[in-house]
Enzyme design. Structure first.
Site, short mmCIF file in Angstrom:
data_model
loop_
_atom_site.label_atom_id
_atom_site.label_comp_id
_atom_site.label_asym_id
_atom_site.label_seq_id
_atom_site.Cartn_x
_atom_site.Cartn_y
_atom_site.Cartn_z
N ASP A 125 51.03 16.18 22.57
CA ASP A 125 49.92 16.13 21.60
C ASP A 125 48.96 17.29 21.87
O ASP A 125 48.88 17.80 22.99
CB ASP A 125 49.12 14.83 21.77
CG ASP A 125 49.85 13.61 21.20
OD1 ASP A 125 50.86 13.78 20.50
OD2 ASP A 125 49.38 12.49 21.45
N ARG A 176 54.57 19.49 15.44
CA ARG A 176 53.90 18.58 14.51
C ARG A 176 52.72 19.37 13.94
O ARG A 176 52.01 20.03 14.69
CB ARG A 176 53.39 17.35 15.26
CG ARG A 176 52.46 16.47 14.42
CD ARG A 176 51.75 15.44 15.29
NE ARG A 176 52.67 14.55 15.95
CZ ARG A 176 52.38 13.98 17.13
NH1 ARG A 176 51.26 14.22 17.76
NH2 ARG A 176 53.26 13.18 17.69
P1 FDA Z 1 42.63 12.98 5.69
O1 FDA Z 1 41.77 12.77 6.88
O2 FDA Z 1 42.06 13.75 4.54
O3 FDA Z 1 43.12 11.59 5.20
C1 FDA Z 1 43.78 11.40 3.97
C2 FDA Z 1 43.63 9.94 3.59
O4 FDA Z 1 44.35 9.13 4.52
C3 FDA Z 1 42.18 9.45 3.68
O5 FDA Z 1 41.57 9.51 2.45
C4 FDA Z 1 42.29 8.06 4.19
O6 FDA Z 1 42.38 7.17 3.09
C5 FDA Z 1 43.59 8.01 4.92
N1 FDA Z 1 43.37 8.08 6.35
C6 FDA Z 1 43.46 9.17 7.14
N2 FDA Z 1 43.26 8.86 8.42
C7 FDA Z 1 43.01 7.54 8.44
C8 FDA Z 1 42.73 6.62 9.45
N3 FDA Z 1 42.66 6.97 10.72
N4 FDA Z 1 42.54 5.33 9.10
C9 FDA Z 1 42.65 4.94 7.82
N5 FDA Z 1 42.92 5.77 6.81
C10 FDA Z 1 43.09 7.04 7.11
N6 FDA Z 1 45.23 15.26 15.69
C11 FDA Z 1 45.06 16.10 16.74
O7 FDA Z 1 44.04 16.78 16.83
N7 FDA Z 1 46.05 16.19 17.69
C12 FDA Z 1 47.21 15.50 17.62
O8 FDA Z 1 48.08 15.63 18.50
C13 FDA Z 1 47.38 14.61 16.52
N8 FDA Z 1 48.51 13.85 16.39
C14 FDA Z 1 48.74 13.16 15.22
C15 FDA Z 1 49.96 12.51 15.02
C16 FDA Z 1 50.25 11.91 13.81
C17 FDA Z 1 51.58 11.27 13.59
C18 FDA Z 1 49.27 11.94 12.77
C19 FDA Z 1 49.55 11.35 11.43
C20 FDA Z 1 48.04 12.51 12.99
C21 FDA Z 1 47.75 13.12 14.22
N9 FDA Z 1 46.52 13.70 14.45
C22 FDA Z 1 46.36 14.51 15.56
C23 FDA Z 1 45.35 13.39 13.57
C24 FDA Z 1 45.19 14.41 12.47
O9 FDA Z 1 44.75 15.61 13.01
C25 FDA Z 1 44.17 13.93 11.41
O10 FDA Z 1 42.92 13.77 12.00
C26 FDA Z 1 44.53 12.64 10.71
O11 FDA Z 1 45.90 12.55 10.47
C27 FDA Z 1 43.80 12.54 9.36
O12 FDA Z 1 44.14 13.63 8.56
P2 FDA Z 1 45.01 13.51 7.22
O13 FDA Z 1 45.89 14.69 7.17
O14 FDA Z 1 45.67 12.20 7.16
O15 FDA Z 1 43.96 13.72 6.06
#
Ligand code: FDA
Length: 299
Positions: A125, A176
């Site tokens: 990560d 990722r």
């Molecule tokens: P965005 O934040 O715009 O979310 C899109 C929509 O998804 C939102 O409108 C909301 O409805 C929903 N949503 C998103 N997150 C949610 C939550 N936690 N609870 C409920 N609803 C939510 N970051 C990092 O810095 N280092 C890492 O190693 C990782 N590893 C990682 C693994 C995996 C499998 C995922 C999916 C994510 C990560 N992340 C991460 C976190 C990533 O950087 C990011 O903060 C979150 O995925 C939210 O970003 P989105 O792309 O989903 O968009």
């Protein structure tokens, strides 16, 4: 952001653990490895892969790091024994990065070597920006020694990410790609969500052009749409990429992606150290806390 959401996100560090625990349930498999195994079986039955993560970061002693290293090895052995379609995610600070860099590297190396012996895979990560250089350096060394058994993470909020991709394009790449979750200074990170998304799509295209294996980690449907377009443009086969989502987040979108025949992996965290992880999730999306508070107080 509504007033309640604003208050939740501002006061998150002061909300008592038991209240945070109310909404944590949907994000975390449970306190024990057994819980992660159960949740992973359930996901596998729905044709969804998993990456298992033991919660615990920013530790303060080498003994703690050794403890987490042993747990990671136990997770890999359990995945193997249970025949799960899952790999392991770990955090460099959990392995002691902030205490002693070469000690942390040796710990991660031992885990990746073990994953190789079981024909499995370790995702390192990405944490906050003081860890970025070291994490990418670890990845570069480990991918040479254990190609196909290790990958790491890139964050599209960082201005440097496209450059990092070009620098690492001299070997097989397994990343990722996510937006990034830590609070970084504007000097190094984009603050405007529109630019973070543009940089996501730009970085994804760079990765696909260079035939990287990408875990497209997002719940943002706009990015999923762009990703599908790019996968088609670069003629990627179904086993050359995967989507990734967090446990308990937008299961509807998850099911849409899986039903369309794409591979998808869910991040399955477990462990007793659930509070910091849950606070981060709550800060990121106060709506979740809102649901929990509504249930609790009938607001
Ligand atoms: P965005 O934040 O715009 O979310 C899109 C929509 O998804 C939102 O409108 C909301 O409805 C929903 N949503 C998103 N997150 C949610 C939550 N936690 N609870 C409920 N609803 C939510 N970051 C990092 O810095 N280092 C890492 O190693 C990782 N590893 C990682 C693994 C995996 C499998 C995922 C999916 C994510 C990560 N992340 C991460 C976190 C990533 O950087 C990011 O903060 C979150 O995925 C939210 O970003 P989105 O792309 O989903 O968009």
């Amino acid at each position: 952001m509504g007033l309640l959401n604003f208050l939740i996100s501002k006061s998150i560090m002061y909300i008592p653990g038991p209240i945070v625990g109310l909404f944590a349930k949907s994000y975390i498999a449970g306190p024990n490895l057994y819980d992660a195994v159960r949740v992973t079986h359930e996901l596998n039955n729905k044709n969804i892969m998993a990456t298992i993560d033991i919660l615990g970061e920013f530790i303060s002693t080498k003994d703690e790091a050794k403890y987490y290293k042993e747990r990671c090895i136990e997770i890999l052995d359990t995945i193997d024994k249970e025949g799960l379609d899952a790999n392991l995610s770990l955090k460099p600070t959990q392995m002691g990065l902030l205490l002693d860099k070469s000690f942390a590297f040796d710990n991660i190396r031992e885990i990746v070597a073990h994953a190789k012996s079981l024909n499995n895979f370790v995702r390192i990560d990405m944490e906050d920006s003081p860890c970025t250089d070291d994490t990418l350096e670890f990845y570069r060394k480990l991918r040479e020694e254990f190609p196909g058994h290790v990958g790491t993470v890139l964050q599209s909020y960082l201005r440097r990410t496209p450059d990092d991709i070009l620098k690492l394009a001299d070997g097989p790449m397994n990343f990722r790609l996510c937006k990034g979750i830590y609070n970084e200074p504007r000097k190094i990170a984009y603050k405007d969500p529109y630019i973070v998304n543009r940089n996501y799509t730009y970085s994804l295209e760079l990765l696909l052009k260079n035939r990287a294996y990408v875990g497209i980690a997002t719940h943002d449907e706009k990015l999923v749409f762009e990703a599908l377009r790019l996968i088609e443009k670069y003629d990627y086969k179904k086993d050359e990429y995967e989507f990734q989502m967090l446990l308990g987040v937008d299961e509807e979108l998850r099911d849409i992606i899986v039903s369309a025949g794409h591979r998808l992996r869910v991040y399955v965290p477990f462990g007793k150290d659930w509070l910091p992880y849950s606070r981060r999730r709550l800060k990121e999306n106060p709506n979740i806390g809102r649901h929990a508070l509504r249930q609790l107080f009938g607001i």
